[in-house]
Every structure is written in C-alpha cells, then in structure tokens.
Design an enzyme around this catalytic site. Sequence first.
Site, PDB file in Angstrom:
ATOM      1  N   GLN A   1       1.655  -2.101   5.557  1.00 21.53           N
ATOM      2  CA  GLN A   1       1.882  -0.700   5.952  1.00 21.53           C
ATOM      3  C   GLN A   1       2.157  -0.531   7.452  1.00 21.53           C
ATOM      4  O   GLN A   1       3.029   0.236   7.848  1.00 21.53           O
ATOM      5  CB  GLN A   1       0.686   0.131   5.517  1.00 21.53           C
ATOM      6  CG  GLN A   1       0.989   1.597   5.418  1.00 21.53           C
ATOM      7  CD  GLN A   1      -0.065   2.316   4.584  1.00 21.53           C
ATOM      8  OE1 GLN A   1      -1.199   2.509   5.035  1.00 21.53           O
ATOM      9  NE2 GLN A   1       0.298   2.701   3.378  1.00 21.53           N
ATOM     10  N   PHE A   2       1.398  -1.223   8.279  1.00 23.25           N
ATOM     11  CA  PHE A   2       1.613  -1.212   9.732  1.00 23.25           C
ATOM     12  C   PHE A   2       1.375  -2.625  10.242  1.00 23.25           C
ATOM     13  O   PHE A   2       0.438  -3.285   9.800  1.00 23.25           O
ATOM     14  CB  PHE A   2       0.596  -0.304  10.444  1.00 23.25           C
ATOM     15  CG  PHE A   2       0.745   1.157  10.135  1.00 23.25           C
ATOM     16  CD1 PHE A   2       1.530   1.983  10.934  1.00 23.25           C
ATOM     17  CD2 PHE A   2       0.086   1.710   9.055  1.00 23.25           C
ATOM     18  CE1 PHE A   2       1.650   3.334  10.644  1.00 23.25           C
ATOM     19  CE2 PHE A   2       0.205   3.060   8.768  1.00 23.25           C
ATOM     20  CZ  PHE A   2       0.984   3.879   9.556  1.00 23.25           C
TER      21      PHE A   2
ATOM     22  N   PRO B   1      -5.402  -9.101   8.327  1.00 19.85           N
ATOM     23  CA  PRO B   1      -6.065  -9.656   7.128  1.00 19.85           C
ATOM     24  C   PRO B   1      -5.151 -10.582   6.318  1.00 19.85           C
ATOM     25  O   PRO B   1      -5.631 -11.403   5.540  1.00 19.85           O
ATOM     26  CB  PRO B   1      -6.427  -8.410   6.305  1.00 19.85           C
ATOM     27  CG  PRO B   1      -6.457  -7.293   7.294  1.00 19.85           C
ATOM     28  CD  PRO B   1      -5.424  -7.640   8.328  1.00 19.85           C
TER      29      PRO B   1
ATOM     30  N   ILE C   1      -1.666  -6.311   9.875  1.00 17.60           N
ATOM     31  CA  ILE C   1      -1.169  -7.550   9.268  1.00 17.60           C
ATOM     32  C   ILE C   1      -2.257  -8.639   9.337  1.00 17.60           C
ATOM     33  O   ILE C   1      -2.206  -9.632   8.606  1.00 17.60           O
ATOM     34  CB  ILE C   1       0.132  -8.025   9.964  1.00 17.60           C
ATOM     35  CG1 ILE C   1       0.931  -8.919   9.016  1.00 17.60           C
ATOM     36  CG2 ILE C   1      -0.138  -8.693  11.298  1.00 17.60           C
ATOM     37  CD1 ILE C   1       2.365  -9.145   9.450  1.00 17.60           C
TER      38      ILE C   1
ATOM     39  N   GLU D   1       0.841  -1.204   0.000  1.00 14.27           N
ATOM     40  CA  GLU D   1       0.000   0.000   0.000  1.00 14.27           C
ATOM     41  C   GLU D   1       0.874   1.252   0.000  1.00 14.27           C
ATOM     42  O   GLU D   1       1.713   1.423   0.885  1.00 14.27           O
ATOM     43  CB  GLU D   1      -0.915  -0.028   1.226  1.00 14.27           C
ATOM     44  CG  GLU D   1      -1.923  -1.163   1.150  1.00 14.27           C
ATOM     45  CD  GLU D   1      -2.475  -1.599   2.500  1.00 14.27           C
ATOM     46  OE1 GLU D   1      -2.319  -0.856   3.493  1.00 14.27           O
ATOM     47  OE2 GLU D   1      -3.052  -2.704   2.556  1.00 14.27           O
TER      48      GLU D   1
ATOM     49  N   GLU E   1      -4.557  -6.560   2.554  1.00 13.23           N
ATOM     50  CA  GLU E   1      -3.313  -7.227   2.962  1.00 13.23           C
ATOM     51  C   GLU E   1      -3.251  -8.685   2.524  1.00 13.23           C
ATOM     52  O   GLU E   1      -2.161  -9.206   2.250  1.00 13.23           O
ATOM     53  CB  GLU E   1      -3.124  -7.106   4.481  1.00 13.23           C
ATOM     54  CG  GLU E   1      -2.744  -5.713   4.975  1.00 13.23           C
ATOM     55  CD  GLU E   1      -3.896  -4.698   4.963  1.00 13.23           C
ATOM     56  OE1 GLU E   1      -5.056  -5.122   4.779  1.00 13.23           O
ATOM     57  OE2 GLU E   1      -3.632  -3.499   5.134  1.00 13.23           O
TER      58      GLU E   1
ATOM     59  N   ASP F   1      -0.036  -3.429  12.769  1.00  9.17           N
ATOM     60  CA  ASP F   1      -1.413  -3.448  13.284  1.00  9.17           C
ATOM     61  C   ASP F   1      -2.419  -3.948  12.243  1.00  9.17           C
ATOM     62  O   ASP F   1      -3.524  -4.349  12.587  1.00  9.17           O
ATOM     63  CB  ASP F   1      -1.801  -2.035  13.699  1.00  9.17           C
ATOM     64  CG  ASP F   1      -0.724  -1.389  14.548  1.00  9.17           C
ATOM     65  OD1 ASP F   1      -0.920  -1.253  15.751  1.00  9.17           O
ATOM     66  OD2 ASP F   1       0.348  -1.041  13.994  1.00  9.17           O
TER      67      ASP F   1
ATOM     68  N   LEU G   1      -5.793  -1.802  -1.415  1.00  9.20           N
ATOM     69  CA  LEU G   1      -5.737  -1.733   0.053  1.00  9.20           C
ATOM     70  C   LEU G   1      -6.304  -3.045   0.612  1.00  9.20           C
ATOM     71  O   LEU G   1      -7.471  -3.127   1.005  1.00  9.20           O
ATOM     72  CB  LEU G   1      -6.556  -0.526   0.514  1.00  9.20           C
ATOM     73  CG  LEU G   1      -6.193   0.107   1.861  1.00  9.20           C
ATOM     74  CD1 LEU G   1      -7.013   1.377   2.064  1.00  9.20           C
ATOM     75  CD2 LEU G   1      -6.326  -0.815   3.026  1.00  9.20           C
TER      76      LEU G   1
ATOM     77  N   HIS H   1      -1.550   1.804  15.902  1.00  6.00           N
ATOM     78  CA  HIS H   1      -0.294   2.130  15.233  1.00  6.00           C
ATOM     79  C   HIS H   1       0.880   1.819  16.149  1.00  6.00           C
ATOM     80  O   HIS H   1       1.966   2.370  15.971  1.00  6.00           O
ATOM     81  CB  HIS H   1      -0.263   3.606  14.805  1.00  6.00           C
ATOM     82  CG  HIS H   1      -1.311   3.931  13.787  1.00  6.00           C
ATOM     83  ND1 HIS H   1      -2.602   4.240  14.132  1.00  6.00           N
ATOM     84  CD2 HIS H   1      -1.263   3.952  12.440  1.00  6.00           C
ATOM     85  CE1 HIS H   1      -3.314   4.454  13.037  1.00  6.00           C
ATOM     86  NE2 HIS H   1      -2.531   4.275  11.986  1.00  6.00           N
TER      87      HIS H   1
END
Length: 728
Positions: free
Chosen positions: A480-481, A487, A485, A413, A458, A483, A456, A528
């Site tokens: 991206q984060f 999915p 992961i 992303e 995961e 937090d 977008l 985050h």
Amino acid sequence: MARQSGTRVEEARKPMAQVGSMALTREQLVEFYRLMYLSRRTDDREIVLKRQQKIFFQISCAGHEALLVAAGMALKPGYDWFFPYYRDRAICLALGNTVEEQLLQAVGAAADTASGGRQMPSHWASKKLNIVSPSSSTATQCLHAVGCAEAGRYFSRHPEAAAKHEGDYREFKEVRFHGDEVAYVSIGEGSTSQGEFWESLNTASNGKLPVLYVVEDNGYAISTPVEANTPGGNISRLIANFPNFHFAEIDGTDPIVSYNAMVEAVAYCRSGKGPALVHGHVIRPYSHSMSEDERDYRSRAELEADALRDPISKMQVWLLREGILDAEQINALERKVDEEVQRASDRAVQAVFPTVDSITKHVYSENLSSQDARFDTQPMATADATERTMADLINTCLKDEMRRDERVVVFGEDVADATRDEALRAGQLKGKGGVFKLTSGLQKEFGNDRCWNSPLAEANITGRAIGMAVRGMKPVVEIQFFDYIWPAMHQMRNELALVRWRSNGEFSCPLVMRVPIGGYLTGGSIYHSQSGESIFTHTPGVRVVMPSNALDALGLLRTAIRCDDPVLFLEHKRLYRETFGRAAYPGPDYCIPFGKAKIVRPGKDLTVVTYGAVVPRALQAAQKLHRDEGIDVELIDLRSLTPYDWEAIAESVKKTNRVIVAHEDMLSWGYGAEIAARIGDELFHDLDAPVRRVAAMDTFVAYQPLLEDAILPQPEDLYRAMAELAAF
Ligand SMILES: Cc1ncc(C[n+]2csc(CCOP(=O)(O)OP(=O)(O)O)c2C)c(N)n1
C-alpha cells in the site's frame, strides 16, 4: 523385495500394523525402516566428512526420521508440492532424493542438482520431485506453501491459464497441477514463533487451502527450550481455534502413529476440506548442528530421556518383536544401506566443483532479459488521443495484461473493489480499487479470484506471491505504501531475490510488486513519504524501476509483467495525477525495455542524472537556468534503476564534462553514491568538475510543510547546484 517368491510376496504385502483404518504391509514397514536408517546413516556420514573437512557444515535429521518418512510415504512426489526445512532429510529420501544428490550438495559440487554448490547441505530442492528450493530463514517457507496451494487451486479453476505462450515469461514457465494436490510444509516448533507462520495459518485457514503443516517439535530451537518460545509450551494448544483445520498432536518418534496421522491429514487436505497440521513430538540427539554442543545447555538426564525415545532403535525393536524382521535380516538391511551411503560418499568426494565463471549465472533470467529487444516498441496511435494521467495508464495497463494473460492476478491491501461483492455486482457500489484507486475495476471485470484483498500483512502478500510465481502464475501485488514495505523485506531480500540463483536456475518467481513511494505531499510526514530505493537496488536478483511520467509507467509496467524476473515497480504517488507527463494511451502492446534511460532535455553544458519526482523538478530548474544564464543542461531520466543505462550516462558526461546525480532519497549511502562513484572511477578523465550530488537531508520527512520543503530537494536546490557546477 522384488526377488521374493509368490507366496513370500503375498506375505510381505499383508497388512501388519493396523492403526485405525490405516495399514502398512510388511514390505512397507521394512521400507519405512530402511529409509529411516538410510537418513540416519547419511547424517552420520556427513558428520565424518565434516570432521575430515570435506564438507563445511552439517545439520542433521536425527530423531525426526519416523515422522518424516511417514509424511513421505503418505504424499506423492512430483504430484504434491514440498516446502521442507533443513531437518527434512528423511522425507526427501522417501520422496526419491538420493543419498548421492544430498552429499553432492554437502561437498558443494557443480553437479549438486539442488543448488550447484550455492547452498549449505540440507537445503533440499528437486524440480522433478516438486521440492522447492528453500532458504535458511525460519518460517518464510510457510507462506510459499500457501501461495503454492493457491496456485494449484487457481489452475484447476482456470486450466486454460496453464497454456504455454510464446513471447513472454510463460514461454519458460511450464505449469503442472492436479485438482487434489497437497502442499507440504514443515517447520520446527521454535520457528512457529515467527510471524510468517501465523500469517500463513491465517490464509490457509481462511481459504481452506490444501496445506499440510508438519511441526517437528524436538523441544529446542538451538539452545532455547520450547517453553521460552511458545506460551504454555505447546503450539497445538495455541492454534486449536483456527477454523477449517484438521489437527493432530502425536508422538513423532512412533512410525505407525506418525503414518496414521499423516495419511489422515493428507486425506483431509486432498478432500478440499482445508489445511491440516500434524504436530509431532520428536527428539534431537545430535545437537542443533555441528557448530555447537548441546551438552552446554541440556542436562545429562534430559539427553538420556531423549535417547530412550530414539525412533530408529524403537522401530528396530518393534520389527523384531513383531517378527517382521529377525536380527540377521536387520543386519543385512543395514549393511546394504551402509554400502549405499559409502558408494554415494565415495562419488561425492570426487565431484567436480563449480567454476568461478558460473557465479553470476541465474542472478536474473537467462531465458528472457528485461532488456530484450522484444520490449522495445513504439507507441501506437489510437482513436482516443486524450492525455491521461500516470494513475490512469497504470490502471489501463493492468486491465490490458489481465485480459491478455489469465495467469495475472492482483492482490494486496484494499486493492479489490468490494470484498462483500453483492452490492458491487448489483451495480449499487462504485468500488474501492486501492487507496490510490490504481486497481479500480479489476475485481469487477475479472472476478474475485483474479483481484482480491489480502490480510493486512505485507509478508503474507509477498510470500504467497512467491509461492504462486514458482508455480507459473504472475502475481502483480501492491504494497500500500513504500513506508510499510518493511514487513515484506525478509521475503524480498531472502526469498524473492534469491529463488533463481540459489536453485541454480531450477526455480524462479517472476512477479511484480507495485509500490507507491515518495514525498512532496504536503503533510505526508514520516510514514507516507519515505524513499529507500537503494536498499533494493543493493539486492541482486530483483529489478527496480521508477517511472516519472504516464507513458513510461505504462510501458515499464507492461515489461515488468511480461518479463521473467521479479520486479519492484516504484510509483511516485505525487506523480499519479500530475499534469506533468500525461500521455495518450499507446496501445495494448507498448513496452519499454529496462535499462534504457530517456533524455528528457538535451544539453551541452552539464548533465543531470535523476529519476522519479525529481525529473519534473530538475526540468523546471534546467529551463529556468537556460532562461536566466543560457546554461544548457542535459537531463537524463534513468527510468529503471537496476539495470541502469550506463551508456547513456557515459555518453552524456563525455559530452558535457560536468555531472550532477540527483534523487529524492537521503544523500548518504543513496542511489546516487553508486552512480557518482562509477563516474569518478570510469570517466575521471572526462570530468572538468567534481561529481555533485543533490538529494534529501539525512533525515526522515517531517509533517510540517516548511520542514518537508527543507528536507527534500527542491527546484531551487537543483538550480543552485547546476549554476555552481557550470561555473566550476
Ligand atoms: C529468520 C531466522 N532467524 C534465525 C535463524 C537462525 N536459526 C537457525 S535454526 C534456528 C532454530 C530453529 O529452531 P526450531 O524451529 O525449533 O527447529 P529445529 O532446529 O529445532 O528443528 C535458528 C534460531 C534463521 N535461520 N532464520
């Protein structure tokens, strides 16, 4: 057929069943029926073997045979790629899988070429035929097929990337591709409810990828009828607006209609116009599996109506009616098939079972260990001795490796500089390059097909990367984060980690997932700031590393990219631009082997084992404790979490006799629990004090900085624990 006389051969090859522009010869029609019948009789044999307790599970292809033999005859084994699900016995037979191979899996034989006795029956795989090892998870395979199709296209555009290369994973990843290859993927109608199916349609459609979807709609997902899964009860109606697709909805119990639809769909995919989806209505005469009885939830009337559509009897009647085979010829054909199944079954039940000492084989690469000595290098002095941040050196490493290895692609992303790239190419835009800018400039330098923005989603990122890596590409994707992961978790736990082991080493998917992780952000809050590495270190098959400084980040990332295993590369966002741990660029070949800890501070009084952002905090505490009390702490930065450096821990504990395991993640069931338990188990006699742990509170990280500070372990907490343990 081969022994027929000249005129009979000609007769056999005359088109008999003409539908649209497609035609099947007599010979093909007979073979079509033979394969359908072979599939059904293999199921029947497995049912007998299950009742005799010679096999331990049975799930059948019954009712789906016509649709699947049609697909098999329309596609090319060893040329196209196949991601079949568990009902797909008939297509696998049509592609060249033998009954014996299938039954060897059912008995769990050592000689089971699909999995060496590791997977249930009906989990088809064949390296030779390009049938890629599947899991039991419904719909994950759709994203693999998409990634596989992307890989075929990528290698066609970058043929030099396919070359073998000594010294890294490429040595063991042979690449084969064809410009017009098709990736076949099948799925039940119930499983089309899974998000991964839709995530795959998204990319197949957007990328006009040559993916042939076959939805085998038998009206039930175990006991749940189609209308409870699919709004309106018809998946074709829901997906009809996806651009670039060729769609066909057919009676999948009719061999001729099925063949016609498959040939058309395959031609569409091969031509490069885009993906195709054939939705075949089939029946399920044998219950979902032998673990249940469908008469518990399906009416007798419904079952009787289904029976009238049985593809085997329908085709038999058709062959007789059309004069293609007479009753005697059908009997002879069926007798031959029965004998073939009997012979295969007799051999399979005599098969040798795998030995217990084979269990751990192929959890990780047997070819190139991530701990290999070739990854043990020294930093090179370069002309530029500027101290650089972790973020900067990670970006540099990605560029180095993309220059060195054309199989490396980066997606995720917002990782590209600018998807609408005109202004970027005109030099009018700086470009985005990731929310933390770690991938900045990759799209600009290497082009849009080596660094791009994913949807977008995961699971989409991870599943596609798996499909590409199976084909020999090296995706280095970004989540991206940490937090977000979750999915991707299904793809990571059931697919990424398992492809090598479940296929007994026949397939693998070495790739890198870069994931910004952790808190100490002042306002990062719940979503985050998460840690959670132990969830992944608890998953065999994946390597997990987590550097604490710039040099280690670069060296470990390079090893992650060059090695032959999937790697979860955890980057602490608080450390990205920290003054702590900056380093000069150590050259384009600097690597650090996994499983090798670093002694950050040697000491004699007590050991602290830690990693990530706790390293600088523990160092601060240790230095202060030394100044205040003269207590000399040995600080170990593990750097890599699986494998981890037990020798370094043991050596230090034997010297200091006191140990703290510290980490940012929550205390309970955290990474430290395993290390502490092993120290207690194996080093009990070397200990002068209990093993202590310092970690976060058992809660998520709050937004208010006062709370965040209290939740996460601080230098003061570490200081206190060190002082107490030293005094014990
Ligand atoms: C992700 C996941 N959830 C649940 C299951 C358990 N399960 C196995 S098969 C199945 C039903 C699938 O139905 P459908 O897709 O219609 O295929 P069919 O078996 O009818 O051919 C379920 C729920 C699973 N294997 N994977």
